[in-house]
Design an enzyme around this catalytic site. Sequence first.
Site, PDB file in Angstrom:
ATOM      1  N   SER A  68      -0.633  -5.023   4.630  1.00 31.23           N
ATOM      2  CA  SER A  68      -0.289  -5.299   6.015  1.00 31.23           C
ATOM      3  C   SER A  68      -0.374  -3.964   7.138  1.00 31.23           C
ATOM      4  O   SER A  68       0.671  -3.296   6.792  1.00 31.23           O
ATOM      5  CB  SER A  68       0.519  -6.251   6.435  1.00 31.23           C
ATOM      6  OG  SER A  68       0.715  -6.611   7.757  1.00 31.23           O
TER       7      SER A  68
ATOM      8  N   LYS B 182       3.658  25.051  -2.562  1.00 31.20           N
ATOM      9  CA  LYS B 182       5.040  25.120  -2.780  1.00 31.20           C
ATOM     10  C   LYS B 182       5.281  25.425  -4.122  1.00 31.20           C
ATOM     11  O   LYS B 182       5.121  25.163  -5.355  1.00 31.20           O
ATOM     12  CB  LYS B 182       5.581  23.580  -2.841  1.00 31.20           C
ATOM     13  CG  LYS B 182       7.223  23.427  -3.324  1.00 31.20           C
ATOM     14  CD  LYS B 182       7.516  21.856  -3.311  1.00 31.20           C
ATOM     15  CE  LYS B 182       8.988  21.880  -3.840  1.00 31.20           C
ATOM     16  NZ  LYS B 182       9.398  20.673  -3.775  1.00 31.20           N
TER      17      LYS B 182
ATOM     18  N   VAL C 141       7.170   9.814   5.160  1.00 33.16           N
ATOM     19  CA  VAL C 141       7.590  11.200   5.764  1.00 33.16           C
ATOM     20  C   VAL C 141       6.806  12.391   5.179  1.00 33.16           C
ATOM     21  O   VAL C 141       6.000  12.208   4.103  1.00 33.16           O
ATOM     22  CB  VAL C 141       9.144  11.621   5.610  1.00 33.16           C
ATOM     23  CG1 VAL C 141       9.715  10.343   6.151  1.00 33.16           C
ATOM     24  CG2 VAL C 141       9.158  11.218   3.822  1.00 33.16           C
TER      25      VAL C 141
ATOM     26  N   THR D 113      11.133  14.327  -6.433  1.00 32.69           N
ATOM     27  CA  THR D 113      10.716  13.532  -7.391  1.00 32.69           C
ATOM     28  C   THR D 113      10.186  12.425  -7.212  1.00 32.69           C
ATOM     29  O   THR D 113       9.824  11.362  -8.199  1.00 32.69           O
ATOM     30  CB  THR D 113      11.958  13.531  -8.626  1.00 32.69           C
ATOM     31  OG1 THR D 113      13.074  12.692  -7.745  1.00 32.69           O
ATOM     32  CG2 THR D 113      12.422  14.750  -8.988  1.00 32.69           C
TER      33      THR D 113
ATOM     34  N   ALA E 232       7.392  16.586  -0.211  1.00 38.26           N
ATOM     35  CA  ALA E 232       7.351  17.629  -1.223  1.00 38.26           C
ATOM     36  C   ALA E 232       7.381  17.334  -2.535  1.00 38.26           C
ATOM     37  O   ALA E 232       7.943  16.239  -2.783  1.00 38.26           O
ATOM     38  CB  ALA E 232       8.551  18.590  -0.801  1.00 38.26           C
TER      39      ALA E 232
ATOM     40  N   GLY F 136       0.666  -1.116  -0.005  1.00 41.36           N
ATOM     41  CA  GLY F 136       0.050  -0.017  -0.100  1.00 41.36           C
ATOM     42  C   GLY F 136       0.916   1.237  -0.010  1.00 41.36           C
ATOM     43  O   GLY F 136       1.615   1.344  -0.813  1.00 41.36           O
TER      44      GLY F 136
END
Length: 513
Positions: free
Chosen positions: A50, A89, A58, A353, A61, A24
Amino acid sequence: MDAAPSTAPIAPAPVTQRVVIVGGGTAGWMAAAALARFLPASTRITLIESEAIGTVGVGEATIPGIRLFNQMLGLDEAQFLRATQGSFKLGIRFEGWSGADSGYIHAFGSIGRALGLVPFHHYWLRGGGGANPASLWGHMASAQAAMAGRFAPDPGRPDLPSGLAWAYHFDASLYAALLRRHAEATGVVRIEGRIGSVARDTGGRINHVVLEGGRREAGDLFIDCTGFRALLIGETLAEPFDDWSELLPCNRALAVAGERTSPLPPYTRAIAHGAGWRWRIPLQHRTGNGLVYDSRHLSDGEAADRLLSALRGEAVGEPRLLGFTAGRRRRAWVGNCVALGLAAGFLEPLESTSIHLIQSGIARLLEFWPGPMLQPVEIDAYNRLTEVEWRGIRDFLILHYHANARPEPFWAERRAVPLPDGLAARIALFRASGRVLRDGEELFAEPAWIQVLIGQGILPSGHHALADALSADELDDLLTLTRRHAAQVAARLPTHDAFLAAHCAAPVPKVCP
């Protein structure tokens, strides 16, 4: 009398395909949501994950392409930002890459205004811009707005585009949860569980996976979103991994959340340190912080101290250590298995990226979506285009490291490492004439290369000959107009905080007593 036979083509019966997404997180749920949106309703899409297996998750960006992805799914921008604690951004601010007090921004959007076939920066060079490199960003509306802390999706004048472009910062785990809700609402079936084994058919393709507990899930096409483990593409199919650590040697990252900062800057920060760089990503509820480094030059303990000492405010939780090797699977599509996200490879998030590579992998998969039979020539084309994209991004990242002016041993090594031939030729061409050579449909367009090259101190010795067609007065008028336009666009925007509060404010997280 019998009726004349019909000449209309007979529509083929729909082909029911079974797509199994293993894993996932952001990659898996981006794939599930997009495939559910674009594949025939007869396609059965199953995602296996799971809750016991953590994701990298995290603060993320992104670059402007994410807007198109969300729009294709029908996600409202304001609702998306509220759901993910997101912010806007306008670019990435690079700090310290040429010394302690150096800095420049890689802003999204256009630079000045091109005339005919000649990009704007050639006129800027002719006007003496090379003697004052920082003046380039005075002609960019996005750069001016970013550094002033301003944002709004300004429409500009219809006859004079604003030049603004934007992406987002958001909580990656919240984005995955949003996509999961969206995908399940459109028919994606989620199975909770861990994979115990993978079975292949006599031709070597994946036939089915077996979950712990014995449940079997068969499929026609499998998508590997199992992260660094690369369960299908790596462990099962043994696709080789091309190691790029000689060119991009950072192999560790520490990530930790910090307290919310105020005001929220509408840009990501990439701050160089003695053995790598650190990021700062502003979200509505917290700040994402991380430190990327080469473990040969910095220990994990020293890295943690360096990261924590640089935080603004208190840390939220303990730093998480991520080990990685820069590189990619030689082929992202093997047989009936396609790898996305970390299963396909890893490039450090210096230019944000990571999400884009997932998005482009999905878009390319849809472009080459198989019919009843897999076509090897189409799989080969998918893999060729994927390699071009990854190598283009790799070279763009190498440029940042190569063109540095820091004194530490890590940075001196980066300057000394021989460049890939294509990157070396690109730099040489820009130094000679200011021209930017792009490889086909690679990700980064001319404005991106120009900003990083000039920002890192690589300045052309010449400019396009056609830029000399303007008279001195016409050149001055052009430079004045574009500089004034950028300043006026930025000045009429509200502050980033004010726009978020008015249009996209996320609910304040509940705090347990």
